[in-house]
Design a protein around this motif. Sequence first.
Motif, PDB file in Angstrom:
ATOM      1  N   GLY A 117       0.826  -1.219   0.000  1.00  0.00           N
ATOM      2  CA  GLY A 117       0.000   0.000   0.000  1.00  0.00           C
ATOM      3  C   GLY A 117       0.850   1.255   0.000  1.00  0.00           C
ATOM      4  O   GLY A 117       1.710   1.426   0.867  1.00  0.00           O
ATOM      5  N   GLN A 170      -2.882   6.003  -0.292  1.00  0.00           N
ATOM      6  CA  GLN A 170      -4.126   5.241  -0.386  1.00  0.00           C
ATOM      7  C   GLN A 170      -5.115   5.699   0.681  1.00  0.00           C
ATOM      8  O   GLN A 170      -4.722   6.066   1.799  1.00  0.00           O
ATOM      9  CB  GLN A 170      -3.832   3.745  -0.193  1.00  0.00           C
ATOM     10  N   TYR A 176      -5.822   1.270   2.894  1.00  0.00           N
ATOM     11  CA  TYR A 176      -4.454   1.274   3.467  1.00  0.00           C
ATOM     12  C   TYR A 176      -4.339   0.317   4.659  1.00  0.00           C
ATOM     13  O   TYR A 176      -3.341  -0.357   4.845  1.00  0.00           O
ATOM     14  CB  TYR A 176      -4.153   2.711   3.893  1.00  0.00           C
ATOM     15  N   THR A 232       3.701  -1.101   3.780  1.00  0.00           N
ATOM     16  CA  THR A 232       3.396   0.230   3.247  1.00  0.00           C
ATOM     17  C   THR A 232       4.707   0.968   3.000  1.00  0.00           C
ATOM     18  O   THR A 232       5.745   0.612   3.555  1.00  0.00           O
ATOM     19  CB  THR A 232       2.553   1.046   4.254  1.00  0.00           C
ATOM     20  N   CYS A 280      -1.778  -1.803  -4.042  1.00  0.00           N
ATOM     21  CA  CYS A 280      -2.701  -0.693  -3.831  1.00  0.00           C
ATOM     22  C   CYS A 280      -1.885   0.592  -3.999  1.00  0.00           C
ATOM     23  O   CYS A 280      -1.248   1.073  -3.052  1.00  0.00           O
ATOM     24  CB  CYS A 280      -3.344  -0.789  -2.458  1.00  0.00           C
ATOM     25  N   GLY A 281      -1.882   1.075  -5.202  1.00  0.00           N
ATOM     26  CA  GLY A 281      -1.090   2.250  -5.572  1.00  0.00           C
ATOM     27  C   GLY A 281      -1.466   2.577  -7.005  1.00  0.00           C
ATOM     28  O   GLY A 281      -2.616   2.352  -7.410  1.00  0.00           O
ATOM     29  N   MET A 297      -5.014   7.567  -7.397  1.00  0.00           N
ATOM     30  CA  MET A 297      -4.778   6.736  -6.198  1.00  0.00           C
ATOM     31  C   MET A 297      -6.126   6.365  -5.576  1.00  0.00           C
ATOM     32  O   MET A 297      -6.315   5.262  -5.072  1.00  0.00           O
ATOM     33  CB  MET A 297      -3.966   7.517  -5.155  1.00  0.00           C
TER      34      MET A 297
END
Length: 360
Positions: free
Chosen positions: A34, A38, A43, A49, A71-72, A315
Motif C-alpha cells: 500500500g 491510499q 491502506y 506500506t 494498492c497504488g 490513487m
Amino acid sequence: MVPLDPLYDLTDAELTQRIALAKQQLGPSCVILGHHYQREEVYRFADLTGDSLKLARLASQRPEARYIVFCGVHFMAEVADILSAPHQITLLPDLAAGCSMADMADLIAVEQAWQSLGQWLDADHLITPITYVNSSADLKAFCGSHQGTVCTSSNAGSILRWALSQRPKVLFFPDQHLGRNSAASLGIPLDQMALWDPALPFGGLTPEAVERARIILWNGYCSVHQMFQPQHVDQLRQQMADIQVIVHPECSYEVCQKADYLGSTEEIQRVVRAAPAGSCWAIGTELNLVNRLKNEMPDKSIHFLCPTVCMCATMFRIDMQHLCWTLENLLQGEAVNIIQVPQREAALARVALERMLQNS
Ligand code: 13P
Ligand code: SF4
C-alpha cells in the motif's frame, strides 16, 4: 469470475469483513502493498506500506507470495512486476489507477528529444537520462539502454550526483519540479538548468541554452502538488509563528524554497512522527497522508498546507470494492488485472532500476 458491481451494494462493514476473510484464506500466498496516499479504508489492509523507493525494495522481498496486490498506481505495479521473481504475479485492483504526471512523457517524445539533442551534441557520451520512477516501464527501459537510471523522490539528489559523475549533463523526466529542486539542493544554479518542452520543436531551446545547461528538465508536473503555492506557506506562517513546513519535492521550486524540510512520503511521516508533542506542522502533500498523520498524532498541531482539497484522483480509484474483488477472484483461482511488463522491456528497465538501487 466474482463480479465487481454487486460489491457496490454492500456496506463498509460487510466489505471489511469479506476483505479480511479473503486475506486470511489467501494467507502468505498473497501480499498487499500500500502506498501512503491510499485512502484509509484500503491502506489498513496493506501488509507492507511505503513510499515508491521502499515499495520497490519490498516488492522483491516476499518470494513466498505468489500474488502481489498493489494498492497504488500503475507505474508502481510495473516496478513490482519488474523487480519480483518470475513466479510472482502483480495485480493492480483498478487498471484506471494511473499517474497523470507519468503520462506527460512517453517513449516517442523522449526518443525524439534524444535525437534532437543529438543534432547539437554527442548525447550518448554527454548526457545521462534519468527517469523519475513515476514513468512507464518503456521509459525505464530507455534509461537502461542509454547508461541511465531511475530515481524516486527520496534518492533524487544522490542519483543526480551519481549521474553528473558519469557525464556532464542530465536529461531528467517527467517531473521538472523534482529535477529542479534536487539539482538546486546540490548547489546547481537555476541558470544551469533548461526546460525542455516536448510540444515545441527542439524542446523550445536553442543550442546555446543546451550547451549551458547541466540539467535539462522535462516539462512535466504533478497536478496535485502543483496546487501548493508559496503564499500558502506565507499565510500559515503569519497565523502561526512556530509552524514548521514540510513539503514533497514534487512541489514547485518557489514552495520548496519557503519550506523548512523537503521529503518523500516516507520521510514526511518520519520527520513529523519524530517531532515533539505540541509541535506545529504544515504538510504539503496528498491529503490522505496528511489526514492519517493528523489522526495518528492528536498531540501535534498538523495542518494541510493548501486551503483547498488536493487529492490524487487516480490513487483514490483503489477502493474497498476493487480490493475485495481482486482478493475474492484470487480465491477462486482467477488473477484479475495482471500487470505484466514485456520481457525485453522489463530486462532493460531492471538494469536502470538496479543502477538506482546500487547508487541510492
Ligand atoms: P513517494 O515516492 O514520495 O511516495 O512519491 C510518490 C508520488 O507519486 C508522489 O506524488
Ligand atoms: Fe502521480 Fe501526482 Fe498522483 Fe503522485 S500524486 S501518483 S505524481 S498524479
